[in-house]
Design an enzyme around this catalytic site. Structure first.
Site, PDB file in Angstrom:
ATOM      1  N   LYS A 171      -7.372   0.338   2.243  1.00  0.00           N
ATOM      2  CA  LYS A 171      -6.614   0.654   3.462  1.00  0.00           C
ATOM      3  C   LYS A 171      -5.303   1.376   3.170  1.00  0.00           C
ATOM      4  O   LYS A 171      -4.419   1.439   4.001  1.00  0.00           O
ATOM      5  CB  LYS A 171      -6.316  -0.626   4.257  1.00  0.00           C
ATOM      6  CG  LYS A 171      -7.533  -1.446   4.625  1.00  0.00           C
ATOM      7  CD  LYS A 171      -8.427  -0.732   5.594  1.00  0.00           C
ATOM      8  CE  LYS A 171      -9.581  -1.649   5.985  1.00  0.00           C
ATOM      9  NZ  LYS A 171     -10.669  -0.955   6.591  1.00  0.00           N
ATOM     10  N   CYS A 172      -5.176   1.941   1.993  1.00  0.00           N
ATOM     11  CA  CYS A 172      -3.968   2.649   1.580  1.00  0.00           C
ATOM     12  C   CYS A 172      -4.024   4.091   2.070  1.00  0.00           C
ATOM     13  O   CYS A 172      -5.107   4.663   2.209  1.00  0.00           O
ATOM     14  CB  CYS A 172      -3.873   2.606   0.044  1.00  0.00           C
ATOM     15  SG  CYS A 172      -2.574   3.605  -0.663  1.00  0.00           S
ATOM     16  N   GLY A 173      -2.887   4.693   2.306  1.00  0.00           N
ATOM     17  CA  GLY A 173      -2.837   6.082   2.719  1.00  0.00           C
ATOM     18  C   GLY A 173      -3.380   7.042   1.671  1.00  0.00           C
ATOM     19  O   GLY A 173      -3.723   8.177   1.979  1.00  0.00           O
ATOM     20  N   THR A 232      -6.042   6.195  -0.313  1.00  0.00           N
ATOM     21  CA  THR A 232      -7.379   5.713  -0.666  1.00  0.00           C
ATOM     22  C   THR A 232      -8.363   6.848  -0.891  1.00  0.00           C
ATOM     23  O   THR A 232      -9.041   6.900  -1.920  1.00  0.00           O
ATOM     24  CB  THR A 232      -7.925   4.748   0.405  1.00  0.00           C
ATOM     25  OG1 THR A 232      -7.087   3.605   0.453  1.00  0.00           O
ATOM     26  CG2 THR A 232      -9.353   4.322   0.109  1.00  0.00           C
TER      27      THR A 232
END
Length: 106
Positions: A43-45, A47
């Site tokens: 869910k990281c920017g 990813t």
């Protein structure tokens, strides 16, 4: 000034970690390989870029001895909320990751 406690040096090959299903993995199996140890989050920017580049890098260099050891991590802004198996399924299904995804570290 107080004396600092000495920490014995330890090779990464001396550790035993858990895979995404909770089974022990002795990292000594990677002796002689070039290791890239990364923490990952679904869910990281970053990813999409990170997983795409990791997959490309692995495909390019796996036959030359590169191993990527990916550890899902929920430590930074709770960006890996699922289980270890969820993280493994996400990486392998969406990004065709062939490198091992280990147990979440947090």
């Amino acid at each position: 000034m107080g004396a600092s406690e000495s920490v014995p040096e330890k090779s990464i090959h001396e550790f035993i970690v858990k895979d995404c299903r909770g089974q022990d993995v002795d990292l000594s199996i990677y002796k002689g390989k070039v290791l890239l140890v990364v923490n990952v989050a679904s869910k990281c920017g970053f990813t999409d870029v990170n997983y795409t580049q990791l997959t490309d890098l692995y495909q390019k260099y796996k036959d030359k001895g590169l191993e990527i050891l990916a550890f899902p991590c929920n430590q930074f802004l709770y960006q890996e909320p699922g289980s270890s198996q969820d993280a493994q399924e996400f990486a392998c299904t969406r990004y065709k990751a062939e490198y091992p995804i280990f147990q979440k570290v947090r």
